[in-house]
Design an enzyme around this catalytic site. Structure first.
Site, PDB file in Angstrom:
ATOM      1  N   GLY A 184      -8.865  37.520  -8.889  1.00 17.09           N
ATOM      2  CA  GLY A 184      -8.343  36.453  -8.026  1.00 17.09           C
ATOM      3  C   GLY A 184      -7.730  37.047  -6.762  1.00 17.09           C
ATOM      4  O   GLY A 184      -7.198  38.154  -6.779  1.00 17.09           O
ATOM      5  N   THR A 192     -13.087  31.275 -13.687  1.00 14.82           N
ATOM      6  CA  THR A 192     -12.741  32.182 -14.783  1.00 14.82           C
ATOM      7  C   THR A 192     -13.940  32.505 -15.686  1.00 14.82           C
ATOM      8  O   THR A 192     -14.062  33.631 -16.181  1.00 14.82           O
ATOM      9  CB  THR A 192     -11.601  31.580 -15.636  1.00 14.82           C
ATOM     10  N   ARG A 238      18.004  62.362 -11.311  1.00 16.29           N
ATOM     11  CA  ARG A 238      16.630  62.154 -10.828  1.00 16.29           C
ATOM     12  C   ARG A 238      15.630  62.808 -11.789  1.00 16.29           C
ATOM     13  O   ARG A 238      16.020  63.526 -12.706  1.00 16.29           O
ATOM     14  CB  ARG A 238      16.518  62.708  -9.412  1.00 16.29           C
ATOM     15  N   ASN A 276      30.879  76.156 -15.758  1.00 15.38           N
ATOM     16  CA  ASN A 276      31.637  75.171 -14.989  1.00 15.38           C
ATOM     17  C   ASN A 276      31.206  75.249 -13.528  1.00 15.38           C
ATOM     18  O   ASN A 276      31.309  76.304 -12.900  1.00 15.38           O
ATOM     19  CB  ASN A 276      33.136  75.482 -15.093  1.00 15.38           C
ATOM     20  N   ARG A 288      -1.001  34.017  -2.346  1.00 17.70           N
ATOM     21  CA  ARG A 288       0.371  33.476  -2.429  1.00 17.70           C
ATOM     22  C   ARG A 288       1.426  34.556  -2.595  1.00 17.70           C
ATOM     23  O   ARG A 288       2.614  34.311  -2.415  1.00 17.70           O
ATOM     24  CB  ARG A 288       0.456  32.460  -3.580  1.00 17.70           C
ATOM     25  N   GLY A 291      -4.625  23.503 -17.853  1.00 15.83           N
ATOM     26  CA  GLY A 291      -5.647  22.887 -18.694  1.00 15.83           C
ATOM     27  C   GLY A 291      -4.999  22.395 -19.989  1.00 15.83           C
ATOM     28  O   GLY A 291      -4.075  23.021 -20.506  1.00 15.83           O
ATOM     29  N   ALA A 306      33.574  71.691  -7.731  1.00 10.21           N
ATOM     30  CA  ALA A 306      33.322  70.573  -6.815  1.00 10.21           C
ATOM     31  C   ALA A 306      32.608  71.052  -5.560  1.00 10.21           C
ATOM     32  O   ALA A 306      32.899  72.123  -5.037  1.00 10.21           O
ATOM     33  CB  ALA A 306      34.646  69.932  -6.436  1.00 10.21           C
TER      34      ALA A 306
HETATM   35  C1  UD1 Z   1      -6.779  28.717 -15.654  1.00 10.54           C
HETATM   36  C2  UD1 Z   1      -7.380  27.824 -16.732  1.00 10.54           C
HETATM   37  C3  UD1 Z   1      -6.359  26.745 -17.120  1.00 10.54           C
HETATM   38  C4  UD1 Z   1      -5.060  27.412 -17.578  1.00 10.54           C
HETATM   39  C5  UD1 Z   1      -4.538  28.330 -16.504  1.00 10.54           C
HETATM   40  C6  UD1 Z   1      -3.331  29.138 -17.005  1.00 10.54           C
HETATM   41  C7  UD1 Z   1      -9.756  27.801 -16.318  1.00 10.54           C
HETATM   42  C8  UD1 Z   1     -10.893  27.047 -15.763  1.00 10.54           C
HETATM   43  N1  UD1 Z   1      -8.579  27.221 -16.213  1.00 10.54           N
HETATM   44  O1  UD1 Z   1      -6.529  27.936 -14.511  1.00 10.54           O
HETATM   45  O2  UD1 Z   1      -6.865  25.979 -18.184  1.00 10.54           O
HETATM   46  O3  UD1 Z   1      -4.092  26.416 -17.892  1.00 10.54           O
HETATM   47  O4  UD1 Z   1      -5.563  29.287 -16.148  1.00 10.54           O
HETATM   48  O5  UD1 Z   1      -2.813  29.857 -15.962  1.00 10.54           O
HETATM   49  O6  UD1 Z   1      -9.950  28.865 -16.867  1.00 10.54           O
HETATM   50  N2  UD1 Z   1      -9.741  34.798 -11.867  1.00 10.54           N
HETATM   51  C9  UD1 Z   1     -10.752  35.693 -11.586  1.00 10.54           C
HETATM   52  N3  UD1 Z   1     -11.860  35.223 -10.964  1.00 10.54           N
HETATM   53  C10 UD1 Z   1     -12.022  33.926 -10.622  1.00 10.54           C
HETATM   54  C11 UD1 Z   1     -10.975  33.015 -10.915  1.00 10.54           C
HETATM   55  C12 UD1 Z   1      -9.848  33.482 -11.542  1.00 10.54           C
HETATM   56  O7  UD1 Z   1     -10.640  36.884 -11.882  1.00 10.54           O
HETATM   57  O8  UD1 Z   1     -13.067  33.593 -10.063  1.00 10.54           O
HETATM   58  C13 UD1 Z   1      -8.529  35.304 -12.561  1.00 10.54           C
HETATM   59  C14 UD1 Z   1      -7.274  35.210 -11.704  1.00 10.54           C
HETATM   60  O9  UD1 Z   1      -7.061  36.424 -11.008  1.00 10.54           O
HETATM   61  C15 UD1 Z   1      -6.212  34.964 -12.750  1.00 10.54           C
HETATM   62  C16 UD1 Z   1      -6.932  34.202 -13.854  1.00 10.54           C
HETATM   63  O10 UD1 Z   1      -8.309  34.466 -13.675  1.00 10.54           O
HETATM   64  O11 UD1 Z   1      -5.731  36.166 -13.296  1.00 10.54           O
HETATM   65  C17 UD1 Z   1      -6.656  32.710 -13.836  1.00 10.54           C
HETATM   66  O12 UD1 Z   1      -7.045  32.173 -12.615  1.00 10.54           O
HETATM   67  P1  UD1 Z   1      -6.260  30.972 -11.934  1.00 10.54           P
HETATM   68  O13 UD1 Z   1      -7.016  30.560 -10.726  1.00 10.54           O
HETATM   69  O14 UD1 Z   1      -4.828  31.331 -11.826  1.00 10.54           O
HETATM   70  O15 UD1 Z   1      -6.340  29.862 -13.067  1.00 10.54           O
HETATM   71  P2  UD1 Z   1      -6.989  28.426 -13.044  1.00 10.54           P
HETATM   72  O16 UD1 Z   1      -8.481  28.543 -13.027  1.00 10.54           O
HETATM   73  O17 UD1 Z   1      -6.322  27.570 -12.081  1.00 10.54           O
END
Ligand code: UD1
Length: 448
Positions: free
Chosen positions: A15, A83, A318, A362, A19, A143, A365
């Site tokens: 993703g 996803t 450190r 020892n 944001r 979802g 300081a």
């Molecule tokens: C998804 C779920 C939703 C769930 C929510 C929880 C689906 C369709 N929906 O929502 O049911 O409640 O997660 O957070 O699965 N990502 C990719 N490639 C993509 C899209 C997403 O790698 O093309 C990754 C994102 O980086 C992230 C994760 O998948 O880590 C979820 O993606 P995000 O867009 O946040 O979730 P939703 O699809 O809105």
């Protein structure tokens, strides 16, 4: 369902991190000093995944490099079409894998290994596909998990849900497991004919149920499935991590004088009865033995503190600082890459770096080990029972023999034999009456 001991994980990390408003990819931001990607990798390994594939995008290579450094296999998803499409991107890497596959999100760092164990347990005993659900306490667009008679029938994305489905508060965390074969067989049937025009991973539940397979949901806590999309979420995640860690430390018998002002790293190890003052920060790699006292306002990183030792207040340890039993690093003392032997004391205002100090020495300081000439680091070795006078500069490389005595204010450039006295300063010369003569002469000149 098929009982299988082999497990693989796919970690979705493709993703875009818009944001997060950061030059660094979202999943490389740290919680408790460990990147979110590393947290999720650790979880997958603890849950017994022998093969882990990270799905990354084709953009900046920072995630790919970090994933490779963590020993993960890489699949590239470009463009990002949802996803389901993301998991499909790992098809080649998982081709022929005979076992379970769990889908994890790289931006969801807190899932407990116990929850994943429950998921695999449910896979073994009950269901062909198991999804981790949670009940959000705030308004959301997750979802919905539709459960009938204890069986998960489908997952409906918020955008596709009708009023009745939207009223369901059992939501999809995104984490799910099934046999690798079943996941890819179902994914092949997923289309993007939906409100977002994406390939939804969630559709595979309905598809598998349509084929007569079983599905169930496991409930996790809301904090466990917190997804981090922004700096606000990141701050929230850090807060959750710290409060969990404080609770864990207290339960393990560590004394925290002001828990809310103590900050831990993912790997901080503190034994029972260590006594930690207020406003202490533990960076990564710290081990504290029972009976050690860390006074307020200390910062420790990559350091080991043995029992009976006293650190601070206002001390900085450190990486590579190893404080032996009953040793001391007092106020405004910095120790780096140095072994401080049993009972040795550095009580005030000193810098000890690239050094080895024996037992019972020892360090006065204001002592400084001059370890850096602008190009190289050099070592200072101090034996047992050495007395280093205050304000000594030890110009490394230099060795101070056991039992030696360094006079105050010395600049020590040569090795000092055992039991010798070293005086490394100009001899003092007193000029009788000089100050009075000077004052008188000046007053006279000024009054003219
Ligand atoms: C998804 C779920 C939703 C769930 C929510 C929880 C689906 C369709 N929906 O929502 O049911 O409640 O997660 O957070 O699965 N990502 C990719 N490639 C993509 C899209 C997403 O790698 O093309 C990754 C994102 O980086 C992230 C994760 O998948 O880590 C979820 O993606 P995000 O867009 O946040 O979730 P939703 O699809 O809105």
């Amino acid at each position: 369902m098929s009982k299988s001991n082999k497990r693989a994980a796919v970690i979705l990390a493709a993703g875009k991190s818009t944001r997060m408003k950061s030059s660094r990819s979202k999943v490389l931001h740290e919680v408790g000093g460990l990147s979110m990607l590393a947290w999720v990798t650790k979880l997958a390994k603890s849950a017994g995944a022998e093969k882990i594939v990270a799905v990354v995008n084709g953009g900046p290579s920072d995630v790919r490099t970090a994933a490779e450094d963590l020993g993960l296999e890489i699949a590239v998803q470009d463009p990002q079409l949802g996803t389901g499409h993301a998991v499909l991107a790992a098809k080649e890497q998982l081709e022929g894998f005979e076992g379970d596959l769990v889908v994890l999100y790289a931006d969801t760092p807190f899932m407990r290994v116990e929850t994943l164990a429950d998921v695999f347990d449910a896979r073994d005993k009950r269901s062909d596909i198991v999804v981790v659900g949670f009940e959000p306490s705030v308004e959301h667009a997750y979802g919905r998990l539709i459960v009938e008679n204890g069986e998960l029938t489908k997952i409906v994305e918020a955008k596709e849900a009708n009023a009745e489905e939207l009223a369901v508060n059992l939501c999809n965390s995104g984490v799910m497991a099934a046999s690798c074969k079943d996941i890819f067989a179902a994914l092949d049937q997923v289309t993007n004919d939906n409100a977002k025009g994406e390939y939804y991973l969630t559709d595979i539940v309905g598809i598998m149920r349509g084929e007569g397979k079983s599905a169930s949901a496991i409930l996790a806590g809301e904090d466990e499935v917190l997804g981090v999309d922004s700096k606000v979420d990141l701050a929230k995640a850090e807060k959750i991590f710290q409060s969990n860690k404080r609770r864990e430390m207290l339960a393990d018998g560590v004394i925290l004088r002001d828990p809310d002002s103590t900050y831990f790293s993912h790997d901080t190890q503190i034994e029972a009865d260590a006594d930690i003052g207020a406003n202490v920060v533990f960076g990564p790699g710290v081990t504290i033995a029972g009976g050690a006292v860390i006074h307020p306002f200390c910062h420790l990183e990559g350091a080991r503190v043995s029992s009976g030792s006293q650190i601070g207040p206002f001390a900085r340890l450190r990486p590579g600082a190893q404080m032996g039993e009953n040793s001391k690093a007092g106020n405004f003392v910095e120790v780096k890459k140095a072994i401080v032997g049993k009972g040795s004391k550095i009580n005030h205002l000193s810098y000890i770096g690239d050094a080895e100090i024996g037992e019972g020495s020892n360090i006065g300081a204001g002592t400084i080990t001059c370890n850096y000439d602008g190009f190289h680091k050099s070592k200072t070795t101090i034996g047992d029972g050495v007395f280093v006078g205050t304000h000594s500069s030890l110009v490394a490389p230099v060795t101070i023999g056991s039992g030696a005595y360094l006079a105050t204010g010395g600049v020590i450039t040569k090795d000092v034999p055992n039991d010798a006295l070293a005086v490394g300063r100009a001899r003092q010369e007193n000029k009788e009456g000089w100050a009075k003569r000077f004052r008188d002469a000046m007053k006279k000149r000024k009054s003219k």
